[in-house]
Design an enzyme around this catalytic site. Structure first.
Site, PDB file in Angstrom:
ATOM      1  N   LYS A 220       0.838  -1.213   0.000  1.00 35.76           N
ATOM      2  CA  LYS A 220       0.000   0.000   0.000  1.00 35.76           C
ATOM      3  C   LYS A 220       0.871   1.260   0.000  1.00 35.76           C
ATOM      4  O   LYS A 220       0.652   2.195  -0.771  1.00 35.76           O
ATOM      5  CB  LYS A 220      -0.930  -0.010   1.220  1.00 35.76           C
ATOM      6  CG  LYS A 220      -1.633   1.302   1.488  1.00 35.76           C
ATOM      7  CD  LYS A 220      -2.631   1.671   0.399  1.00 35.76           C
ATOM      8  CE  LYS A 220      -2.933   3.161   0.424  1.00 35.76           C
ATOM      9  NZ  LYS A 220      -4.027   3.546  -0.417  1.00 35.76           N
ATOM     10  N   CYS A 274      -3.194  11.377   1.086  1.00 41.40           N
ATOM     11  CA  CYS A 274      -2.486  10.092   1.016  1.00 41.40           C
ATOM     12  C   CYS A 274      -1.079  10.235   0.451  1.00 41.40           C
ATOM     13  O   CYS A 274      -0.099   9.893   1.113  1.00 41.40           O
ATOM     14  CB  CYS A 274      -3.259   9.127   0.135  1.00 41.40           C
ATOM     15  SG  CYS A 274      -4.939   8.919   0.688  1.00 41.40           S
ATOM     16  N   TYR A 337      -7.410  19.850  -3.928  1.00 43.50           N
ATOM     17  CA  TYR A 337      -6.063  19.300  -4.146  1.00 43.50           C
ATOM     18  C   TYR A 337      -5.868  18.761  -5.550  1.00 43.50           C
ATOM     19  O   TYR A 337      -4.738  18.573  -5.997  1.00 43.50           O
ATOM     20  CB  TYR A 337      -5.706  18.252  -3.080  1.00 43.50           C
ATOM     21  CG  TYR A 337      -6.256  16.857  -3.292  1.00 43.50           C
ATOM     22  CD1 TYR A 337      -7.499  16.489  -2.803  1.00 43.50           C
ATOM     23  CD2 TYR A 337      -5.510  15.890  -3.962  1.00 43.50           C
ATOM     24  CE1 TYR A 337      -7.988  15.203  -2.981  1.00 43.50           C
ATOM     25  CE2 TYR A 337      -5.983  14.597  -4.137  1.00 43.50           C
ATOM     26  CZ  TYR A 337      -7.225  14.259  -3.652  1.00 43.50           C
ATOM     27  OH  TYR A 337      -7.701  12.989  -3.825  1.00 43.50           O
TER      28      TYR A 337
HETATM   29  N1  SAJ Z   1      -0.878  14.827  -9.390  1.00 45.93           N
HETATM   30  C1  SAJ Z   1       0.074  15.443 -10.186  1.00 45.93           C
HETATM   31  N2  SAJ Z   1       0.382  14.852 -11.370  1.00 45.93           N
HETATM   32  C2  SAJ Z   1      -0.209  13.701 -11.789  1.00 45.93           C
HETATM   33  C3  SAJ Z   1      -1.148  13.077 -10.980  1.00 45.93           C
HETATM   34  C4  SAJ Z   1      -1.477  13.661  -9.771  1.00 45.93           C
HETATM   35  O1  SAJ Z   1       0.618  16.484  -9.841  1.00 45.93           O
HETATM   36  O2  SAJ Z   1       0.120  13.252 -12.895  1.00 45.93           O
HETATM   37  C5  SAJ Z   1      -1.241  15.418  -8.091  1.00 45.93           C
HETATM   38  C6  SAJ Z   1      -2.735  15.686  -7.961  1.00 45.93           C
HETATM   39  O3  SAJ Z   1      -3.105  16.898  -8.535  1.00 45.93           O
HETATM   40  C7  SAJ Z   1      -2.921  15.679  -6.454  1.00 45.93           C
HETATM   41  C8  SAJ Z   1      -1.910  14.630  -6.003  1.00 45.93           C
HETATM   42  O4  SAJ Z   1      -0.991  14.469  -7.066  1.00 45.93           O
HETATM   43  O5  SAJ Z   1      -2.596  16.939  -5.906  1.00 45.93           O
HETATM   44  C9  SAJ Z   1      -2.523  13.293  -5.645  1.00 45.93           C
HETATM   45  O6  SAJ Z   1      -3.571  12.990  -6.530  1.00 45.93           O
HETATM   46  P1  SAJ Z   1      -3.750  11.561  -7.201  1.00 45.93           P
HETATM   47  O7  SAJ Z   1      -4.908  11.638  -8.107  1.00 45.93           O
HETATM   48  O8  SAJ Z   1      -2.460  11.116  -7.786  1.00 45.93           O
HETATM   49  O9  SAJ Z   1      -4.010  10.590  -5.962  1.00 45.93           O
HETATM   50  P2  SAJ Z   1      -5.085  10.589  -4.751  1.00 45.93           P
HETATM   51  O10 SAJ Z   1      -4.404  11.096  -3.532  1.00 45.93           O
HETATM   52  O11 SAJ Z   1      -6.347  11.230  -5.140  1.00 45.93           O
HETATM   53  O12 SAJ Z   1      -5.333   9.012  -4.603  1.00 45.93           O
HETATM   54  C10 SAJ Z   1      -4.205   8.152  -4.381  1.00 45.93           C
HETATM   55  C11 SAJ Z   1      -4.349   6.943  -5.310  1.00 45.93           C
HETATM   56  N3  SAJ Z   1      -3.111   6.185  -5.338  1.00 45.93           N
HETATM   57  C12 SAJ Z   1      -2.551   5.737  -6.473  1.00 45.93           C
HETATM   58  O13 SAJ Z   1      -3.012   5.974  -7.553  1.00 45.93           O
HETATM   59  C13 SAJ Z   1      -1.316   4.925  -6.336  1.00 45.93           C
HETATM   60  C14 SAJ Z   1      -5.522   6.082  -4.844  1.00 45.93           C
HETATM   61  O14 SAJ Z   1      -5.597   4.897  -5.623  1.00 45.93           O
HETATM   62  C15 SAJ Z   1      -5.332   5.719  -3.370  1.00 45.93           C
HETATM   63  O15 SAJ Z   1      -6.397   4.920  -2.906  1.00 45.93           O
HETATM   64  C16 SAJ Z   1      -5.310   7.009  -2.579  1.00 45.93           C
HETATM   65  O16 SAJ Z   1      -4.185   7.772  -3.019  1.00 45.93           O
HETATM   66  C17 SAJ Z   1      -5.213   6.665  -1.108  1.00 45.93           C
HETATM   67  O17 SAJ Z   1      -6.241   6.777  -0.416  1.00 45.93           O
HETATM   68  O18 SAJ Z   1      -4.150   6.201  -0.672  1.00 45.93           O
END
Ligand code: SAJ
Length: 442
Positions: A220, A274, A337
């Site tokens: 995880k 997360c 976010y």
């Molecule tokens: N972000 C970027 N560039 C990207 C993708 C995301 O800058 O290419 C930023 C987003 O804008 C955001 C942050 O990263 O600020 C996180 O967003 P995210 O969409 O990557 O992830 P979360 O936090 O919404 O959800 C993640 C997911 N983890 C993975 O994909 C490995 C989700 O599956 C998990 O369940 C979740 O964390 C969690 O609860 O742990």
């Protein structure tokens, strides 16, 4: 004869009562999904507001389908919420622990809510299947959870069954992903994993992957760390591209055509509850064993510096049209976010707005949430962009990609400056409309 024969019978015949400790972003969807499958579900939360809302059939978690799902299951009498958390333990055959595991100011894991939920579970674990879904610093089940549960006098694996099965669903696609993502099941015993598999197979079509607890904990944290490191690489390359005059969005798009390259997108910072925290779980775990995680720590630093990079870009962009930050009005588009969520936890907007406020006028907009971070705020974009010198896109809400640049130009002071933290606008188009366009990785 197994002491869990009765439990097994109830689980296989779907007659088990399910208790959920923690009705947050994941706990409530889980509770409602089980209730929707016909299980009697009692959810416990220490927040009176959450309990009242749920019992009124309202979902405090704003995700597609949640209002209907909570409304329906509460109405059917299958989902109930209570503040009597020990009552939840008493009434359950299967108990899910889904509480927050944040980090503190010192970036160290704060397991207060987890310890508290485990102490509650220790009020009567005998004969139950206890499943922990919260993200954990690797080693926590063995070091923290088992000792608390066993303080009841019951032994894990012998008097109660124990499983670690982390939630992995992406906010904005929560219900859909809970229902289809592969699920990791780390049981303390084979019987624990097998029964948990039965329970989860009712709410997901995804593969149920059985492993041990330690591997499940590590996996995880690894998943979110992988995402953080990948985004950090994209952010670092984006900053190099800015120096070289290369468009990072194009460069990444082309690099990703390679069959073994899959870079994520640069942005104004990595938020949420997360990804900015889970790498610290790995870092802390390693530190306990005298190991320093250099790549993971550096990636965190790169991502944590991105809001400051955007601030410098705002100043540079205004400077390019002969304006000073202190004499300007800055409009921030998006305080969540990421795009299309109403969640502002860990949002890069917070740091950007709070750093701008002592220096200049800040007016932010968001279509999905009310959060000013100390500045002026409106859900009406016109209020934010009217007479603004600079518009900064921080969250990639879908509606921003359809921005009417002619209208924006008319509303803003001339010459209009755009800082695109998400590369959501077309630079060529923006320049044709007379804007001075700056973007992360541009
Ligand atoms: N972000 C970027 N560039 C990207 C993708 C995301 O800058 O290419 C930023 C987003 O804008 C955001 C942050 O990263 O600020 C996180 O967003 P995210 O969409 O990557 O992830 P979360 O936090 O919404 O959800 C993640 C997911 N983890 C993975 O994909 C490995 C989700 O599956 C998990 O369940 C979740 O964390 C969690 O609860 O742990």
């Amino acid at each position: 004869m197994s002491p869990f024969e009765e439990l097994e019978d109830k689980i296989i015949n779907k007659k088990c009562n399910i208790g959920v400790l923690g009705l947050g972003y994941v706990g409530l969807p889980m509770a409602a999904l089980f209730a929707d499958k016909g299980y009697k579900v009692l959810g416990g939360d220490i927040s009176e507001k959450v309990v009242e809302n749920v019992n009124a059939g309202l979902s405090p978690v704003k995700e597609t389908g949640m209002d209907e799902l909570v409304g329906r299951t509460v109405h059917n009498g299958l989902l109930k919420a209570t503040m009597d958390v020990e009552g939840v333990v008493r009434d359950s055959d299967v108990l899910l622990i889904v509480v927050q595991t944040p980090i503190g100011e010192d970036k160290k894991p704060n397991l207060k809510a987890l310890r508290s939920a485990c102490s509650t579970a220790a009020s009567g674990p005998a004969g139950k299947l206890i499943i922990v879904e919260s993200t954990l610093p690797p080693g926590t089940t063995h070091d923290v959870i088992v000792p608390i549960l066993e303080s009841s006098g019951c032994k894990a694996g012998e008097d109660f069954l124990l499983v670690y099965s982390p939630e992995r669903a992406m906010p904005t696609r929560l219900l859909q992903e809970i229902g289809s993502n592969p699920r990791i099941i780390g049981g303390i015993s084979e019987e624990s994993s097998e029964l948990a598999k039965h329970v989860y197979s009712d709410i997901t079509s995804g593969e149920l992957v059985i492993t041990n607890i330690e591997t499940a904990e590590l996996v995880k944290v690894l998943e979110n760390t992988y995402r953080d490191v990948n985004i950090a690489l994209a952010n670092e390359i984006a900053m190099l591209c800015e120096k070289l005059g290369v468009d990072a969005a194009k460069a990444i798009e082309i690099a990703n055509k390679h069959p073994r390259v899959n870079l994520l997108s640069p942005g104004p910072g990595v938020g949420g509850h997360c990804i900015p925290k889970d790498p610290y779980f790995a870092i802390e775990s390693a530190r306990k064993h005298g190991l320093e995680l250099k790549v993971i720590s550096s990636a965190r630093r790169v991502n944590e510096d991105m809001p400051m990079h955007v601030l410098e870009m705002i100043e540079k962009a205004l400077g390019s049209v002969g304006k000073k930050l202190e004499d300007s009005k800055v409009a921030i588009l998006g305080v969540t976010y990421k795009g299309d969520t109403n969640d502002t936890r860990g949002s890069p907007s917070k740091e950007i707005i709070e750093s701008l406020l002592p220096v200049t006028e800040v007016f932010s907009h968001d279509p999905l949430v009310n959060q000013d971070f100390g500045g002026q705020f409106s859900n009406n974009m016109d209020d934010a962009v009217k007479d603004a010198d600079c518009v900064v896109v921080v969250a990639d809400h879908a509606e921003y990609s359809k921005l009417d640049l002619d209208r924006l130009s008319k509303m803003m002071k001339k010459p209009g400056v755009i800082v695109d933290g998400r590369r959501i606008l077309d630079p060529k188009h923006a320049k044709e409309k007379g804007f001075s366009y700056f973007g992360v990785g541009y």
